[in-house]
Design an enzyme around this catalytic site. Structure first.
Site, mmCIF file in Angstrom:
data_model
loop_
_atom_site.group_PDB
_atom_site.id
_atom_site.type_symbol
_atom_site.label_atom_id
_atom_site.label_comp_id
_atom_site.label_asym_id
_atom_site.label_seq_id
_atom_site.Cartn_x
_atom_site.Cartn_y
_atom_site.Cartn_z
ATOM 1 N N GLY A 8 0.886 -1.166 0.000
ATOM 2 C CA GLY A 8 0.000 0.000 0.000
ATOM 3 C C GLY A 8 0.916 1.205 0.000
ATOM 4 N N GLU A 9 0.653 2.132 0.876
ATOM 5 C CA GLU A 9 1.519 3.307 1.009
ATOM 6 C C GLU A 9 2.014 3.326 2.450
ATOM 7 O OE1 GLU A 9 2.163 5.049 -1.755
ATOM 8 O OE2 GLU A 9 3.665 6.116 -0.597
ATOM 9 N N CYS A 24 6.253 -5.298 0.352
ATOM 10 C CA CYS A 24 6.491 -3.957 -0.184
ATOM 11 C C CYS A 24 6.352 -2.881 0.905
ATOM 12 C CB CYS A 24 5.592 -3.707 -1.382
ATOM 13 S SG CYS A 24 6.230 -2.390 -2.434
ATOM 14 N N ARG A 55 12.877 3.921 -0.228
ATOM 15 C CA ARG A 55 11.535 3.860 -0.804
ATOM 16 C C ARG A 55 11.503 4.293 -2.279
ATOM 17 N NH1 ARG A 55 7.622 7.405 2.137
ATOM 18 N NH2 ARG A 55 6.158 6.344 0.762
ATOM 19 N N ARG A 59 6.077 0.259 -7.496
ATOM 20 C CA ARG A 59 6.726 1.362 -6.743
ATOM 21 C C ARG A 59 7.488 0.812 -5.538
ATOM 22 N NH1 ARG A 59 3.277 5.274 -4.493
ATOM 23 N NH2 ARG A 59 5.070 6.615 -4.316
ATOM 24 N N HIS A 92 5.117 -8.508 -4.810
ATOM 25 C CA HIS A 92 3.742 -8.810 -4.377
ATOM 26 C C HIS A 92 3.275 -10.192 -4.852
ATOM 27 C CE1 HIS A 92 2.436 -4.720 -3.079
ATOM 28 N NE2 HIS A 92 3.417 -4.345 -3.902
ATOM 29 N N GLU A 152 0.825 -11.802 -3.848
ATOM 30 C CA GLU A 152 -0.651 -11.858 -3.848
ATOM 31 C C GLU A 152 -1.233 -11.333 -5.158
ATOM 32 O OE1 GLU A 152 1.127 -9.563 -2.477
ATOM 33 O OE2 GLU A 152 0.091 -7.628 -2.527
HETATM 34 N N1 GLN Z 1 5.737 3.051 -2.690
HETATM 35 C C1 GLN Z 1 5.105 2.541 -1.525
HETATM 36 C C2 GLN Z 1 5.750 3.096 -0.264
HETATM 37 O O1 GLN Z 1 6.826 3.589 -0.304
HETATM 38 C C3 GLN Z 1 5.124 1.025 -1.498
HETATM 39 C C4 GLN Z 1 4.385 0.479 -2.683
HETATM 40 C C5 GLN Z 1 3.773 -0.863 -2.481
HETATM 41 O O2 GLN Z 1 3.518 -1.311 -1.361
HETATM 42 N N2 GLN Z 1 3.476 -1.485 -3.573
HETATM 43 O O3 GLN Z 1 5.184 3.018 0.775
#
Ligand code: GLN
Length: 189
Positions: A48-49, A80, A106, A133, A168, A170
């Protein structure tokens, strides 16, 4: 046996579906509260983020309880953004859970449009790896085992009960990394 998937943000449903496909005896549930956390044997922290996840972990008062469970030996897997939250050091930011002796940078693989599917060996299994990302793992501590590399970079690591993947699993149809994680719990219970 029940695996929780932290359900504050990110790819929650995908992980639950994958875990359920591994073995009928293993259940997977969403975790949003301290009580739900207490009821699971292991936890997945999804992608996620990481900045959003970190804020929500604090808001839902889950940060300390999760850290305590991990330090007490609960198997945990971060994908991630989940890996970023587990790492001891995050370039330019404060670390979050600090339970995995790696440094990360990141968004080092580039923008969303530069997301890609790589491939490589994960603990003896050849798998596809979806990078969105994703961060670089820029340093791996002595007690950390590298389980997978892609383009000569570590992309899956393990330190005891802590598993982390830059990619990922999943997001594929291959549940073997989920199966590997279930094996980490079997070995404990
Ligand atoms: N870019 C996101 C971060 O730095 C991570 C991206 C992801 O979980 N696919 O939090």
């Amino acid at each position: 046996m029940t695996i929780g998937v932290l359900a504050l943000q990110g790819s929650v449903a995908e992980h639950i579906k994958m875990i359920k496909s591994v073995n009928k005896k293993i259940d997977a549930v969403a975790v949003k509260t301290v009580d739900e956390l207490a009821a699971v044997d292991a936890l997945i922290i999804p992608g996620g983020e990481s900045t959003t996840l970190r804020r929500l972990l604090n808001e839902f008062n889950l940060l300390i309880p999760i850290k305590e469970r991990i330090l007490a030996g609960m198997p945990v897997w971060g994908t991630c953004a989940g890996l970023i939250l587990l790492a001891n050091r995050v370039e330019g930011e404060y670390p979050c859970l600090s339970v995995l002796d790696v440094d990360v940078k990141r968004n080092a693989y580039g923008r969303h449009s530069e997301s890609f599917v790589g491939e490589g060996d994960f603990d003896g299994m050849y798998i596809n790896m979806v990078f969105i990302r994703a961060p670089f793992i820029t340093r791996v501590g002595d007690n950390v085992t590298v389980l997978a590399e892609c383009n000569d970079r570590p992309v899956a690591v393990r330190q005891g009960n802590v598993l982390a993947t830059v990619f990922h699993p999943e997001m594929t149809r291959d549940n073997r990394v989920h199966k590997y994680f279930c094996g980490m719990i079997d070995a404990k219970v």
